[in-house]
Design an enzyme around this catalytic site. Structure first.
Site, PDB file in Angstrom:
ATOM      1  N   HIS A  73       0.886  -1.190   0.008  1.00 29.55           N
ATOM      2  CA  HIS A  73      -0.145   0.171   0.124  1.00 29.55           C
ATOM      3  C   HIS A  73       0.890   1.379  -0.050  1.00 29.55           C
ATOM      4  O   HIS A  73       1.979   1.181   0.575  1.00 29.55           O
ATOM      5  CB  HIS A  73      -0.984   0.002   1.135  1.00 29.55           C
ATOM      6  CG  HIS A  73      -2.161  -1.121   1.010  1.00 29.55           C
ATOM      7  ND1 HIS A  73      -3.164  -1.099   1.967  1.00 29.55           N
ATOM      8  CD2 HIS A  73      -2.326  -2.083   0.339  1.00 29.55           C
ATOM      9  CE1 HIS A  73      -3.932  -1.855   1.679  1.00 29.55           C
ATOM     10  NE2 HIS A  73      -3.217  -2.783   0.553  1.00 29.55           N
ATOM     11  N   GLU A  75       0.686   3.955   1.714  1.00 27.99           N
ATOM     12  CA  GLU A  75       1.320   4.459   3.074  1.00 27.99           C
ATOM     13  C   GLU A  75       2.562   3.510   3.661  1.00 27.99           C
ATOM     14  O   GLU A  75       3.564   3.961   4.113  1.00 27.99           O
ATOM     15  CB  GLU A  75       0.094   4.194   4.219  1.00 27.99           C
ATOM     16  CG  GLU A  75      -1.123   4.876   3.773  1.00 27.99           C
ATOM     17  CD  GLU A  75      -2.240   4.054   3.057  1.00 27.99           C
ATOM     18  OE1 GLU A  75      -3.298   4.475   3.266  1.00 27.99           O
ATOM     19  OE2 GLU A  75      -1.731   3.222   2.337  1.00 27.99           O
ATOM     20  N   CYS A 101      -6.145   1.787   5.423  1.00 25.97           N
ATOM     21  CA  CYS A 101      -6.758   0.539   5.713  1.00 25.97           C
ATOM     22  C   CYS A 101      -6.277   0.399   7.060  1.00 25.97           C
ATOM     23  O   CYS A 101      -5.602   1.158   7.630  1.00 25.97           O
ATOM     24  CB  CYS A 101      -6.642  -0.741   4.901  1.00 25.97           C
ATOM     25  SG  CYS A 101      -5.000  -1.176   5.070  1.00 25.97           S
ATOM     26  N   CYS A 104      -2.549  -0.560   7.420  1.00 26.00           N
ATOM     27  CA  CYS A 104      -1.725   0.760   6.905  1.00 26.00           C
ATOM     28  C   CYS A 104      -1.855   1.729   8.481  1.00 26.00           C
ATOM     29  O   CYS A 104      -0.836   2.470   8.794  1.00 26.00           O
ATOM     30  CB  CYS A 104      -2.063   1.652   6.051  1.00 26.00           C
ATOM     31  SG  CYS A 104      -1.550   0.608   4.355  1.00 26.00           S
TER      32      CYS A 104
END
Length: 172
Positions: A73, A75, A101, A104
């Protein structure tokens, strides 16, 4: 964190998102502290992934045949791309094009980042859990829509600059 810093970081997050190969969800993140961009990231396959990456979203044939258990992801990528000491992220702000999410959010909460500003959101259990986790860890989680001084010009600027960057690369 002032609005100029947030606009700058969100612009960098959008520019970074354009690097994603994901055909359906391009996400970018940027970390800013003391008026300086510390790192950027985007959703991508893990480094050294062999063969074509699975960008499939259809879970009907099993989650292991989708991108979900494998994709890095934005992040995570931004935090991993930071070249300084992890402690330097203390009290930084992360701007991300899509609300983090729950996984993260866990990483953000342990990194020292104290503010998350996101551009868009979706109604999903993992997003509700992420927001709860961030709140319970004392991390501000703010929608760009809730920032009155935001003029969203960073989106247009990111697109124009990315097109210009690609044009310059082609000219070389």
């Amino acid at each position: 964190m002032n609005i100029d810093d947030i606009n700058l970081a969100m612009k960098c997050a959008f520019k970074s998102s354009f690097n994603s190969e994901d055909p359906s969800t391009k996400v970018g993140a940027a970390i800013i502290k003391d008026n300086k961009i510390l790192s950027v990231g985007y959703n991508r396959p893990p480094h050294n992934w062999e063969g074509e990456f699975i960008w499939n979203k259809d879970v009907s044939k099993g989650i292991e045949n989708t991108k979900y258990p494998y994709v890095i992801h934005a992040e995570m990528d931004a935090i991993m791309n930071y070249k300084g000491k992890l402690g330097d992220l203390k009290d930084a702000c992360m701007c991300v094009t899509l609300c983090p999410c729950e996984n993260c959010a866990k990483l953000i909460s342990t990194s020292g980042i104290k503010t998350v500003v996101y551009y868009s959101d979706r109604d999903a259990v993992e997003i509700r859990c992420a927001k709860r986790l961030l709140k319970n860890c004392g991390i501000k989680c703010i929608s760009m829509g809730d920032i009155a001084a935001c003029n969203y010009s960073f989106v247009r600027e990111a697109v124009v600059e990315t097109i210009e960057d690609k044009r310059l690369k082609l000219a070389k």
